[in-house]
Design an enzyme around this catalytic site. Structure first.
Site: not given
Ligand code: ADE
Ligand code: ZN
Length: 344
Positions: A22, A203
């Site tokens: 990101h 995640e």
């Molecule tokens: N935005 C930036 N990093 C992120 C992550 N690890 N999970 C979800 N959204 C994100």
């Molecule tokens: Zn991410």
């Protein structure tokens, strides 16, 4: 040389792609301060050290709150160019040859920063990276899943004049409570526009969200995917379909997705034949760029030279690049491995 110093040096020289980054998460505290000063924006920290000290997270939401606040210093086209180029300098130093980077347009347009300014700044940084550092890249527009479907559609509409700048769309932000199904129609529209599809899944969210990302969004690549390992049928499917997973070890550690890198699922993923890649996610916030992710994971779980070579190969195989480009870049990985005596 100790075995781990030898492996670290091998990792450092290995050509790789980064597929889960990101760009807002690469904003280092030093640049945050410089942009805050340049733009006259107040930030709630006295020093770079105080910013770093605030990066102590118990979960994804803890991090996201600080990450969105940090992005407030980004205002001008030059800011976005500087942000991108600073990332590519770090990436080049890690021998990253190709990067597919996410940006979160809604984080900026919701503050009144025009969509086109963000894109043009990032593209300027990417063009400079290609010309000056030899690093190629692609840009992925990521929808914020805590916002509505309607807002995601408005973002896709805003993107239409800039479509040629994007390789795909993604889905990020707070996972639990915002399942992929919420964005099924937006993803179908993005695919109709010719874009590749990725989504963060598994995640923090359950395996059911990974199933939805596959069955409802029809993703081409999965971001994270850790919790797939709780579902035997899912593991078999991901292996069978050779779905690329963009795994982020240091992110997982900082956001308490794993309690210790020693317990990271990558070795099990590799054993089960999953197409794993290693990436840095938000390196400024999680304490390391790509090589640190390789080295610290390798040290913690005992990866071999062959396994890290496979991870680098996977990174090019999983990229949204033409097949001939992938083959050429994988040949570079193999040539490197042969020169180091890792491949016969
Ligand atoms: N935005 C930036 N990093 C992120 C992550 N690890 N999970 C979800 N959204 C994100
Ligand atoms: Zn991410």
């Amino acid at each position: 040389m100790t075995p781990s110093a030898d492996l670290d040096a091998y990792i450092a020289g290995l050509p790789k792609a980064e597929l889960h980054l990101h760009i807002e998460g690469s904003l280092e505290p030093e640049l945050m301060f410089e942009l805050a000063r340049r733009n006259g924006v107040a930030i709630p920290y006295d020093s770079v050290e105080a910013v770093r000290a605030a990066y102590d997270f118990s979960n994804l939401q803890d991090f996201l709150d600080i990450y969105y606040a940090g992005a407030a210093v980004l205002l001008t086209r030059q800011d976005f160019e500087d942000l991108a180029f600073a990332y590519f300098q770090r990436a080049a130093a890690d021998n990253v040859r190709h990067a597919e980077i996410f940006f979160d347009p809604q984080t900026h347009t919701d503050r009144g920063v025009p969509f086109g300014l963000v894109v043009e700044g990032l593209i300027a940084g990417m063009d400079r990276a290609k010309a000056e550092l030899g690093v190629s890249s692609g840009l992925i527009l990521s929808f914020l899943r805590h916002l509505t479907e309607e807002e995601a559609f408005a973002t896709l509409d805003a993107a239409k004049p800039y479509l040629h700048h994007f390789i795909g769309v993604g889905l990020d932000s707070s996972e639990v409570g915002h399942p992929p199904s919420k964005f099924q129609r937006v993803f179908a529209a993005a695919r109709d526009l010719g874009l590749k599809l990725c989504a963060h899944a598994g995640e923090e969210g359950p395996p059911a969200y990974v199933h939805e990302a596959l069955d409802l969004l029809h993703i081409d690549r999965m971001d994270h995917g850790n919790r797939s390992m709780e579902d035997e049928a899912l593991i078999e499917r991901l292996a069978r379909e050779q779905m690329t997973l963009t795994v982020c070890p240091l992110s997982n550690l900082k956001l308490c997705v794993v309690d210790d890198l020693k317990n990271h699922p990558v070795p099990q993923m590799l054993r089960r034949g999953l197409h794993v890649t290693l990436n840095s996610d938000d390196p400024s916030y999680f304490g390391g760029y790509v090589n640190d992710n390789y080295s610290r994971l390798a040290e913690a779980v005992g990866l071999t030279h062959e396994q890290v070579t496979q991870l680098a190969r996977n990174s090019f195989e999983g990229a949204f690049l033409p097949e001939a480009d992938k083959a050429a870049r994988i040949a570079e990985v193999d040539a490197y491995a042969r020169s180091a005596g890792v491949l016969g």
